[in-house]
Scaffold this active site. Structure first.
Site, short mmCIF file in Angstrom:
data_model
loop_
_atom_site.label_atom_id
_atom_site.label_comp_id
_atom_site.label_asym_id
_atom_site.label_seq_id
_atom_site.Cartn_x
_atom_site.Cartn_y
_atom_site.Cartn_z
N GLU A 50 -1.45 -10.77 27.59
CA GLU A 50 -0.97 -9.71 28.09
C GLU A 50 -0.47 -9.93 29.38
O GLU A 50 -1.29 -9.87 30.25
CB GLU A 50 -2.05 -8.61 27.61
CG GLU A 50 -2.36 -8.25 26.49
CD GLU A 50 -3.53 -7.62 26.14
OE1 GLU A 50 -4.01 -6.91 27.19
OE2 GLU A 50 -4.18 -7.48 24.99
N ASP A 61 -6.39 1.65 35.98
CA ASP A 61 -6.76 0.64 36.26
C ASP A 61 -7.65 0.67 37.50
O ASP A 61 -7.59 1.65 38.46
CB ASP A 61 -5.62 -0.43 36.74
CG ASP A 61 -4.79 -1.10 35.54
OD1 ASP A 61 -5.66 -1.80 34.57
OD2 ASP A 61 -3.60 -0.72 35.59
N TYR A 175 -5.94 -1.68 20.14
CA TYR A 175 -6.50 -1.81 21.33
C TYR A 175 -7.52 -1.03 21.49
O TYR A 175 -7.21 0.18 21.66
CB TYR A 175 -5.46 -2.22 22.36
CG TYR A 175 -5.97 -2.58 23.76
CD1 TYR A 175 -7.10 -2.29 24.38
CD2 TYR A 175 -5.40 -3.58 24.40
CE1 TYR A 175 -7.81 -2.55 25.34
CE2 TYR A 175 -5.89 -4.33 25.74
CZ TYR A 175 -6.88 -3.56 26.17
OH TYR A 175 -7.28 -4.22 27.37
#
Ligand SMILES: Cc1ncc(COP(=O)(O)O)c(C=O)c1O
Lengths: 264, 413
Positions: A50, A61, A175
């Site tokens: 990725e 994040d 995912y």
């Protein structure tokens, strides 16, 4: 859908193996490192990569990937440059590459143009965490036309009906975030969430991999027991930023080996 | 500089029925968030839809607004300011007189009641000027909920009195060191906290920004400004105003004033922070100089580079220092219903001192931006016309900036 990615996943899982993938922000720690890192990951037997498109405001994040994004932007990393790196990588390698990032840089590039240029460069899929199903749906024709997988995320707090919907529409794989939170948190694999992932097997037909905060062989082992594989991001970034450019191939091999004994 | 064009026509006949069910104000808004936040947004939407029609909830809210917040706030006829310009009559909607000194409390009192109804134990918020942080810490103290406020370190310095107020109110103030260390980064941190603690925590967002349903929800609690002003001006002047003027950071005080007038024949001007110039990094005038993008969960006008990286805004005023803007404002701009323009740091400072000297009211630097449009607007008005300016907050928190300005002026003399 990308044939390269789908076939690789099918072949790996059919052979009884698990998927091991790595996230790295493009242009980090320096632009000259991206191609060597991709090649080293390929040589180390990673199933796919990725490749992160850096964004100024990465809300999903944690500090590690935030810092990597900031650094990559300062290094002058742009989407056209990233696509060039993939194209160069593709000349000698078939390891699937998925671009992962936030929506705005892609939108400003132009969604249709982005999909077309991804196909041309040899990108296999995209993961855009802030592009939810409701918004992505209208864009699917562009993804299809470019043989590009669009991979959805789910989390341990995603309701069952929603999981089924996303599993039905995701292509290649689903995912799953290991916890509700941002990337790179230092959390052990919790009993409750491992049960959640084990239960997914009954709910969805697509392969699913687990990511967020994975940094030890023990975690890889536990998640592999309840899923089709894992992705390692922040831990790899923390590791790679300490490596001089020249030692990347050896260092990456050691890192991958340390987390999974399966591949050498 | 031209006056707002009264003939600016758009094809939209009803501006008050946005957003649609998907959270869109025409092409703006939406819900661009990671999947983890979806359940919380759905829970919030469900609670909001139910409670805004609930008599007991509305009664409690009304009582809090009356006895705790101090509403209705006055609509004050600024006779001296009016005489100064010698044209249209100028009225000030005195949100600076609301408890904690700004309009922000209208929203936080509403949202804390929602949070309580949803059984949340913990409150988080972002703050720029610290007004929203103080208003959030205030209601959290009153309702006994744990409270964490994210504030950029640069803003903590600029607005230190508000940091002390939040701490005295029992809130934890977390200094944000990422990015520009201002409002945008504080919002990022608040979103990351929410992603992590979504089960127990409600995020009281401070303006009409963010993913659906926040822009609609914050508007719902702020529209009382315009509802009161509408009644007050009809009572005091016997007619509707001709112009409404408000500053726009995220856009909550502006929407609060504008919304109840959107379908009336009233001209509206949103004033953005023009900073020190028109180039990148010199201003925070999102609608004036930005272009559409996706940021903080919404599609809206955005200050950004050609690559789609969010650009650092700049303003002397911490509360306007934001690179995005509420999606409803994007619609109102694009349709031409509201005119948006920017005034500079220097113009805002002059306007703050003019109001202080003429009316004995020290405005917040944010509100001073709205006042700074008056010298441009008033020459084009007549004595028969009425202008309402939203005085969104008081200036105590800005004393350091004002004192510096006075000292500089003294030196220049
Ligand atoms: C007094 C005051 N006015 C205006 C603003 C700007 O916010 P908004 O545009 O949402 O009203 C702020 C923000 O902190 C403020 O404190």
């Amino acid at each position: 859908m990308s044939q390269r990615l789908r076939e690789h996943i099918q072949r790996t899982l059919a052979g009884g193996d698990k998927l091991f993938s790595v996230y790295i922000t493009a242009g980090f720690p320096e632009k000259a490192a991206t191609l060597p890192i991709l090649q080293a990951l390929d040589a180390a037997g990673v199933d796919f990569v990725e490749l992160g498109i850096p964004f100024s405001d990465p809300i999903a994040d944690g500090p590690t990937i935030q810092a990597a994004s900031t650094r990559a932007i300062e290094n002058g990393t742009t989407l056209p440059w990233i696509l060039e790196q993939v194209a160069q990588f593709r000349r000698h390698s078939q390891m699937p590459i998925i671009l992962m990032g936030y929506l705005n840089p892609v939108l400003q590039y132009g969604m249709e143009r982005f999909c077309r240029d991804c196909q041309q460069a040899g990108v296999d899929g995209v993961i855009l965490p802030d592009l939810p199903f409701e918004e992505a749906h209208a864009l699917m024709p562009f993804f299809h036309a470019a043989d590009l997988d669009n991979i959805y995320l789910i989390a341990p707090n995603t309701p069952p009906a929603r999981i089924r919907l996303l599993a039905e529409h995701t292509t290649a794989f689903l995912y799953c975030t290991a916890y509700t939170g941002v990337t790179g948190a230092n959390r052990a694999a919790e009993q409750q969430t491992t049960q959640f992932f084990a239960a997914l097997r009954e709910m969805v037909d697509v392969p699913y991999i687990i990511g967020f905060g994975i940094h030890s062989a023990e975690q890889v082992h536990r998640y592999n027991a309840v899923a089709d594989g894992v992705v390692v991001g922040s831990a790899f970034i923390r590791f790679i930023q300490q490596q001089p450019l020249a030692s990347i191939p050896d260092a990456v091999r050691t890192f991958v080996k340390g987390l999974t004994q399966r591949k050498h | 500089m031209s006056t707002p064009n009264r003939d600016a026509k758009s094809t939209i006949s009803n501006f008050t029925h946005y957003p649609d069910d998907a959270g869109y104000f025409d092409e703006f808004g939406g819900q661009f968030v990671p999947e983890i936040l979806r359940p919380a947004l759905e829970e919030l939407q469900a609670a909001f839809s139910k409670l805004k029609q609930d008599d007991a909830f509305n009664r409690t809210l009304r009582e809090e607004l009356t006895h705790y917040v101090g509403r209705p706030t006055p609509l004050y006829f600024a006779a001296n300011l009016t005489r100064h310009f010698g044209r249209a009559r100028i009225y000030l909607k005195r949100e600076d007189l609301a408890h904690t000194g700004a309009h922000k409390i209208n929203n936080t009192i509403g949202q804390i009641l929602l949070a309580r109804a949803m059984g949340k134990r913990r409150i988080i918020a972002e703050t720029g000027a610290g007004q929203h942080g103080v208003a959030t810490a205030t209601v959290a103290a009153k309702y006994g909920l744990e409270c964490t406020i994210y504030m950029g370190e640069e803003d903590m310095e600029r607005q230190y009195p508000n940091v002390q107020r939040m701490r005295m109110l029992g809130a934890t103030v977390v200094g944000v060191t990422s990015g520009t260390r201002t409002l945008k980064d504080a919002t990022n941190e608040a979103l990351r906290d929410w992603l992590t603690n979504v089960d127990t925590t409600h995020y009281i967002i401070g303006s009409v920004v963010g993913p659906h349903p926040f822009p609609a929800l914050v508007r719902h609690f702020q529209k009382i400004i315009g509802e009161e002003a509408r009644e007050q001006i009809q009572h005091q002047a016997g007619k509707l105003p001709d112009y409404l003027v408000a500053c726009v950071g995220g856009g909550s005080n502006a929407i609060g004033l504008f919304y109840p007038f959107l379908n009336d024949d009233v001209q509206m001007i949103g004033v953005e922070a023009g900073g020190i110039g028109t180039g990148p990094l010199q201003h925070a005038a999102t609608l004036t100089y930005g272009r559409p993008g996706v940021f903080h969960g919404m599609r809206t006008y955005l200050l950004q580079t050609a690559d789609g990286q969010v650009q650092l805004p700049y303003s002397i005023s911490a509360g306007l220092d934001y690179p995005g803007v509420g999606p409803e404002h994007s619609l109102l701009k694009k349709s031409g219903r509201v005119q948006y323009l920017a005034v500079s740091d220097a113009e805002a400072l002059d306007a703050a001192f003019l109001l202080t000297r003429l009316e004995g009211i020290i405005p917040a630097l944010e509100s001073a931006h709205a006042l700074a449009y008056l010298p441009k607007l008033l020459p084009h008005t007549t004595e028969a016309e009425i202008v309402i300016v939203n005085l969104s907050g008081r200036g105590d928190k800005d004393m350091q900036t004002y004192i510096q300005h006075m000292e500089k002026e003294q030196q220049n003399k």
